[in-house]
Scaffold this active site. Sequence first.
Site, PDB file in Angstrom:
ATOM      1  N   PRO A  15     -11.461  29.526   8.574  1.00 45.85           N
ATOM      2  CA  PRO A  15     -11.295  30.977   8.785  1.00 45.85           C
ATOM      3  C   PRO A  15     -10.718  31.612   7.521  1.00 45.85           C
ATOM      4  CG  PRO A  15      -9.676  29.714  10.069  1.00 45.85           C
ATOM      5  CD  PRO A  15     -10.596  28.721   9.442  1.00 45.85           C
ATOM      6  N   ASP A  16     -11.258  32.766   7.111  1.00 46.38           N
ATOM      7  CA  ASP A  16     -10.680  33.487   5.967  1.00 46.38           C
ATOM      8  C   ASP A  16      -9.547  34.361   6.507  1.00 46.38           C
ATOM      9  OD1 ASP A  16     -10.030  35.248   3.880  1.00 46.38           O
ATOM     10  OD2 ASP A  16     -11.982  34.919   2.951  1.00 46.38           O
ATOM     11  N   ILE A  17      -8.332  33.876   6.324  1.00 47.76           N
ATOM     12  CA  ILE A  17      -7.165  34.517   6.947  1.00 47.76           C
ATOM     13  C   ILE A  17      -6.979  35.936   6.408  1.00 47.76           C
ATOM     14  CG2 ILE A  17      -4.719  34.203   7.522  1.00 47.76           C
ATOM     15  CD1 ILE A  17      -5.079  31.257   6.544  1.00 47.76           C
ATOM     16  N   ASP A  72     -11.434  26.431   1.509  1.00 51.54           N
ATOM     17  CA  ASP A  72     -12.523  27.252   2.057  1.00 51.54           C
ATOM     18  C   ASP A  72     -13.400  26.467   3.018  1.00 51.54           C
ATOM     19  OD1 ASP A  72     -11.846  29.622   0.704  1.00 51.54           O
ATOM     20  OD2 ASP A  72     -12.677  28.809  -1.149  1.00 51.54           O
ATOM     21  N   ASN A 120      -6.081  21.094  -3.154  1.00 46.69           N
ATOM     22  CA  ASN A 120      -6.243  21.697  -4.485  1.00 46.69           C
ATOM     23  C   ASN A 120      -4.920  21.630  -5.236  1.00 46.69           C
ATOM     24  OD1 ASN A 120      -4.655  24.222  -3.965  1.00 46.69           O
ATOM     25  ND2 ASN A 120      -6.224  24.446  -2.388  1.00 46.69           N
ATOM     26  N   LYS A 162     -12.792  41.405  -4.369  1.00 44.88           N
ATOM     27  CA  LYS A 162     -12.059  40.894  -3.192  1.00 44.88           C
ATOM     28  C   LYS A 162     -11.214  41.978  -2.540  1.00 44.88           C
ATOM     29  CE  LYS A 162     -12.115  36.143  -4.488  1.00 44.88           C
ATOM     30  NZ  LYS A 162     -11.475  35.005  -5.077  1.00 44.88           N
ATOM     31  N   LYS A 208     -10.092   5.158   9.678  1.00 46.32           N
ATOM     32  CA  LYS A 208     -10.370   5.251   8.240  1.00 46.32           C
ATOM     33  C   LYS A 208     -11.842   4.903   7.961  1.00 46.32           C
ATOM     34  CE  LYS A 208      -8.959   3.284   3.875  1.00 46.32           C
ATOM     35  NZ  LYS A 208      -8.380   2.122   3.241  1.00 46.32           N
ATOM     36  N   LYS A 238     -12.162  42.252   1.309  1.00 41.98           N
ATOM     37  CA  LYS A 238     -11.156  41.769   2.264  1.00 41.98           C
ATOM     38  C   LYS A 238     -10.228  42.892   2.741  1.00 41.98           C
ATOM     39  CE  LYS A 238     -11.223  37.085   0.398  1.00 41.98           C
ATOM     40  NZ  LYS A 238     -10.676  35.758   0.695  1.00 41.98           N
TER      41      LYS A 238
HETATM   42  O1  C5P Z   1     -11.968  34.524  -1.483  1.00 39.56           O
HETATM   43  P1  C5P Z   1     -10.850  33.722  -2.027  1.00 39.56           P
HETATM   44  O2  C5P Z   1     -10.572  32.474  -1.250  1.00 39.56           O
HETATM   45  O3  C5P Z   1     -10.952  33.405  -3.492  1.00 39.56           O
HETATM   46  O4  C5P Z   1      -9.579  34.692  -1.886  1.00 39.56           O
HETATM   47  C1  C5P Z   1      -8.297  34.268  -2.166  1.00 39.56           C
HETATM   48  C2  C5P Z   1      -7.315  34.982  -1.276  1.00 39.56           C
HETATM   49  O5  C5P Z   1      -7.754  34.823   0.076  1.00 39.56           O
HETATM   50  C3  C5P Z   1      -5.919  34.429  -1.322  1.00 39.56           C
HETATM   51  O6  C5P Z   1      -5.003  35.483  -1.089  1.00 39.56           O
HETATM   52  C4  C5P Z   1      -5.897  33.426  -0.190  1.00 39.56           C
HETATM   53  O7  C5P Z   1      -4.589  33.224   0.335  1.00 39.56           O
HETATM   54  C5  C5P Z   1      -6.810  34.094   0.818  1.00 39.56           C
HETATM   55  N1  C5P Z   1      -7.569  33.159   1.661  1.00 39.56           N
HETATM   56  C6  C5P Z   1      -7.320  33.109   2.999  1.00 39.56           C
HETATM   57  N2  C5P Z   1      -8.034  32.276   3.817  1.00 39.56           N
HETATM   58  C7  C5P Z   1      -8.992  31.485   3.322  1.00 39.56           C
HETATM   59  C8  C5P Z   1      -9.277  31.519   1.941  1.00 39.56           C
HETATM   60  C9  C5P Z   1      -8.536  32.364   1.132  1.00 39.56           C
HETATM   61  O8  C5P Z   1      -6.435  33.830   3.471  1.00 39.56           O
HETATM   62  N3  C5P Z   1      -9.649  30.678   4.118  1.00 39.56           N
END
Ligand code: C5P
Length: 409
Positions: free
Chosen positions: A308-310, A282, A213, A340, A292, A344
Site C-alpha cells: 500500500p502507498d501510505i 514498494d 533498503n 510526487k 526456509k 500524492k
Molecule cells: O513514490 P515514492 O515511493 O518514491 O515516494 C516516496 C514517499 O512516499 C516517501 O515519503 C515514503 O515514505 C512514501 N511511501 C509510502 N508508502 C509506500 C511507498 C512510499 O508512504 N508504499
Amino acid sequence: MEPVPVVLGVGGGIAAYKAAELARALMERGCTVETVMTAAAQEFVQPLTFAALTGRKVITSMFGARTADEVLASSVEHIAVAQRNRVLVVAPATANLLAGFAHGLAGDFLSTLYLAFQGRVVLCPAMNTAMWEHPATQENLATLRRRGDLIVDPEAGELACGTVGVGRLADPQRIAAFVMRALDDRRDLEGETVLVTAGPTREPLDPVRFISNRSSGKMGYAVAEAAAARGARVILISGPVTLPAPDGVTLVHVQTAREMYDAVMSHLDEATIIVKTAAVADYHLADVPPQKVKKTAMRLSLELDPTPDILAEIGRHKHDQLLVGFAAETENVTAEARRKLKSKNCDMIVGNLVSHSDGVGFESDNNEVVLVTRTGETIPLPLASKLVIAGQILDHILKLRLALHASQS
Ligand code: C5P
C-alpha cells in the site's frame, strides 16, 4: 536557529572518551564547541582529539602562558570563555568537580569558568555507583539543582570498575538532545501532534530472508527529535534501525510496509503534521513460505505484489493536516519531487539525491535536499547535518501552513 556557542568541560573520568562523541553530537545539532579539559581528563584523552574534532584550540590549564602578552590575555581568558558561550556542558562531571562547583572552589580553569559563567549549565555526572550514591555527592547535586544547573542523570549499566549499577555517563546523543531542548526556547510546535515515519521496511521472503533498503532512519529520527524539542507531541513510527529512541517521543516499532500502514492509519486522526521520511518497500511477497527456501541449481523468480502507498492513501483522505513526503531519487530530484507532490496530494515534498557516495543521503549523517511546496516554491537546503536540515524543514512547514491558511481565508 543560529549556531549555539557551547563550551564543553571535560572531567577526569574514564568516560572522558565519550565527551569526544558528545562534541560531535553537539556540532551535528548546529553548535560550535570549544573544549576545556581538567588535568585529570588529559590523563584519559589527548587534547588533540578535541582540537581535531572541533577545529579549535583546547584549553588545558590556567597557567599555560609564558610571555607577558600571553599572561595578560590568559588572566582574563576564563571570563572571555564565559562571556562568549551560551551553554557550559560538563561531561563527565566527576564527584570532585560536582563538589568543587557546589562549594564555589576555583582551583583550576574549569571550576573558575563555572563560577564566571552566566549562561545555562548542564552537568552530566559519571562515577562509580557508591560515589554517586554517597550523601556528599547527592547533597552537592541537590545544591547545584537548587541553583538552577541542569543535571543529565547517569544511566544504569556495567561500569568501568566492573560493577553494575547507576553511574554510567548518559548516552552522548541523549545529552546533546537534552542541551538543545534546554536551549530551544521556541515552543512553536506546542499543541501540534507530529506523526513521523522513519527507516526502511523489511518484506520477508521466507522466515530468515527479507527485501529491504539502505535507509538508516537518521533523517526521520532527526525530525522527531527536533519537533519534540520545539514542544510538539511526537509519534515516531519506525522500521528496523539501530538508533536510540529520542527522549519524549512515542516510538512504535514496525517491520513491514503493511505494519507501517496499519500503525500510521491508527494514529492518523491525532496528527496535525505528518512527515513521511520512511523508505517504504514498494513490493512484497504476498505468500511468504513458512519454511526456509532451499537452494537449488535452478533459477529462482520472485513474483512480488505492490505494497500500500501510505503517503498517497493519506493524501486521498487528509483534511486540514499538513502532509510532507520524501522523494529519494537517483536523478531529476526537483522534477520527481514536483510530480510526487501532485500525484500524492502532499503539501511539501523533500527531495534528495541518493545515488552518490559523497556523504549525503542514505546512511550518512548529512543531507542536502530541495523542498517543493504546494504554493509553488522550490527551496534548496544546502549540505548540513540531518539534525540541522530537520530544524529547517520544520521552519518551512510552519511557514507553509501560514501561507496555506492565508490563501484560504
Ligand atoms: O513514490 P515514492 O515511493 O518514491 O515516494 C516516496 C514517499 O512516499 C516517501 O515519503 C515514503 O515514505 C512514501 N511511501 C509510502 N508508502 C509506500 C511507498 C512510499 O508512504 N508504499
